[in-house]
Design a protein around this motif. Sequence first.
Motif, PDB file in Angstrom:
ATOM      1  N   LEU A 156     -16.851 -42.475   7.696  1.00 20.98           N
ATOM      2  CA  LEU A 156     -17.252 -41.779   6.475  1.00 20.98           C
ATOM      3  C   LEU A 156     -16.117 -41.723   5.450  1.00 20.98           C
ATOM      4  CD1 LEU A 156     -19.314 -38.895   8.093  1.00 20.98           C
ATOM      5  CD2 LEU A 156     -20.209 -40.802   6.726  1.00 20.98           C
ATOM      6  N   VAL A 157     -14.901 -41.488   5.910  1.00 15.37           N
ATOM      7  CA  VAL A 157     -13.769 -41.449   4.979  1.00 15.37           C
ATOM      8  C   VAL A 157     -13.502 -42.837   4.415  1.00 15.37           C
ATOM      9  CG1 VAL A 157     -11.276 -41.053   4.799  1.00 15.37           C
ATOM     10  CG2 VAL A 157     -12.714 -39.391   5.983  1.00 15.37           C
ATOM     11  N   ALA A 158     -13.593 -43.860   5.251  1.00 17.38           N
ATOM     12  CA  ALA A 158     -13.371 -45.233   4.778  1.00 17.38           C
ATOM     13  C   ALA A 158     -14.409 -45.620   3.720  1.00 17.38           C
ATOM     14  CB  ALA A 158     -13.420 -46.209   5.943  1.00 17.38           C
ATOM     15  N   GLU A 159     -15.626 -45.122   3.862  1.00 20.82           N
ATOM     16  CA  GLU A 159     -16.680 -45.392   2.887  1.00 20.82           C
ATOM     17  C   GLU A 159     -16.624 -44.434   1.705  1.00 20.82           C
ATOM     18  OE1 GLU A 159     -20.260 -45.078   5.178  1.00 20.82           O
ATOM     19  OE2 GLU A 159     -19.960 -47.024   6.137  1.00 20.82           O
ATOM     20  N   LYS A 160     -15.633 -43.540   1.706  1.00 19.17           N
ATOM     21  CA  LYS A 160     -15.445 -42.528   0.658  1.00 19.17           C
ATOM     22  C   LYS A 160     -16.655 -41.602   0.534  1.00 19.17           C
ATOM     23  CE  LYS A 160     -11.992 -45.055  -1.905  1.00 19.17           C
ATOM     24  NZ  LYS A 160     -10.917 -44.555  -1.113  1.00 19.17           N
ATOM     25  N   ASN A 161     -17.310 -41.370   1.641  1.00 20.05           N
ATOM     26  CA  ASN A 161     -18.426 -40.434   1.700  1.00 20.05           C
ATOM     27  C   ASN A 161     -17.861 -39.075   2.141  1.00 20.05           C
ATOM     28  OD1 ASN A 161     -20.848 -39.120   1.975  1.00 20.05           O
ATOM     29  ND2 ASN A 161     -21.844 -40.816   3.044  1.00 20.05           N
ATOM     30  N   TYR A 162     -17.122 -38.462   1.225  1.00 21.21           N
ATOM     31  CA  TYR A 162     -16.376 -37.246   1.556  1.00 21.21           C
ATOM     32  C   TYR A 162     -17.287 -36.056   1.855  1.00 21.21           C
ATOM     33  CZ  TYR A 162     -12.485 -39.959  -0.299  1.00 21.21           C
ATOM     34  OH  TYR A 162     -11.548 -40.937  -0.523  1.00 21.21           O
ATOM     35  N   ALA A 163     -18.446 -36.008   1.203  1.00 16.01           N
ATOM     36  CA  ALA A 163     -19.363 -34.882   1.422  1.00 16.01           C
ATOM     37  C   ALA A 163     -19.829 -34.818   2.874  1.00 16.01           C
ATOM     38  CB  ALA A 163     -20.553 -34.992   0.487  1.00 16.01           C
ATOM     39  N   LEU A 164     -20.038 -35.960   3.487  1.00 16.52           N
ATOM     40  CA  LEU A 164     -20.449 -35.970   4.897  1.00 16.52           C
ATOM     41  C   LEU A 164     -19.254 -35.931   5.851  1.00 16.52           C
ATOM     42  CD1 LEU A 164     -23.372 -38.565   4.841  1.00 16.52           C
ATOM     43  CD2 LEU A 164     -23.525 -36.078   4.976  1.00 16.52           C
ATOM     44  N   ALA A 165     -18.107 -36.384   5.384  1.00 17.40           N
ATOM     45  CA  ALA A 165     -16.916 -36.391   6.240  1.00 17.40           C
ATOM     46  C   ALA A 165     -16.359 -34.987   6.447  1.00 17.40           C
ATOM     47  CB  ALA A 165     -15.846 -37.294   5.651  1.00 17.40           C
ATOM     48  N   LEU A 166     -16.426 -34.144   5.425  1.00 14.98           N
ATOM     49  CA  LEU A 166     -15.849 -32.800   5.531  1.00 14.98           C
ATOM     50  C   LEU A 166     -16.438 -31.978   6.681  1.00 14.98           C
ATOM     51  CD1 LEU A 166     -15.363 -31.847   1.782  1.00 14.98           C
ATOM     52  CD2 LEU A 166     -13.590 -32.166   3.501  1.00 14.98           C
ATOM     53  N   PRO A 167     -17.780 -31.941   6.853  1.00 15.18           N
ATOM     54  CA  PRO A 167     -18.311 -31.180   7.994  1.00 15.18           C
ATOM     55  C   PRO A 167     -17.849 -31.738   9.353  1.00 15.18           C
ATOM     56  CG  PRO A 167     -20.056 -31.654   6.425  1.00 15.18           C
ATOM     57  CD  PRO A 167     -18.857 -32.411   5.980  1.00 15.18           C
ATOM     58  N   LYS A 168     -17.707 -33.045   9.456  1.00 19.49           N
ATOM     59  CA  LYS A 168     -17.231 -33.642  10.714  1.00 19.49           C
ATOM     60  C   LYS A 168     -15.795 -33.208  10.991  1.00 19.49           C
ATOM     61  CE  LYS A 168     -20.922 -36.198  11.195  1.00 19.49           C
ATOM     62  NZ  LYS A 168     -21.937 -35.890  12.152  1.00 19.49           N
ATOM     63  N   ILE A 169     -14.971 -33.199   9.960  1.00 19.36           N
ATOM     64  CA  ILE A 169     -13.584 -32.771  10.136  1.00 19.36           C
ATOM     65  C   ILE A 169     -13.539 -31.288  10.488  1.00 19.36           C
ATOM     66  CG2 ILE A 169     -11.315 -32.573   9.049  1.00 19.36           C
ATOM     67  CD1 ILE A 169     -12.135 -34.973   7.269  1.00 19.36           C
TER      68      ILE A 169
END
Length: 125
Positions: free
Chosen positions: A90-103
């Motif tokens: 998700l971070v590599a695809e710059k999909n930060y909105a979905l990456a934040l909950p995973k982090i």
Amino acid sequence: MVKSLTAIAVAVALLIGLGVGEWVSVNQEFGNFGKELATLYDKTENGTASGEDARAVQTSWEHKKETLHVWIPHSDITRIDDYMSETVRLVAEKNYALALPKIEILIHLAKCLPATYSPAIENIF
């Protein structure tokens, strides 16, 4: 009789020592991992995180889990592996909105998992 009591005392001391050693090791590894995740979270929240940042945290986790396999079950490690892999993508695809909950989940796991292996009454009985 004295030999038996001595053997029992030595065995108890070894068990206590190993329990404390496990607790210290797990806390240290997850503490460092939590700091790395917090840094990644901040970068992701600011929109400056790159795939390399996430891969660096994943590589660090890969090294940490080599020693953690001794102390914690494979299922806990696999759960972190799964979330970490999703985060990297998700971070590599710059999909930060979905990456934040995973982090956030990873940060929560890094805080909670060490407590389940602490030498506390609720973990012994």
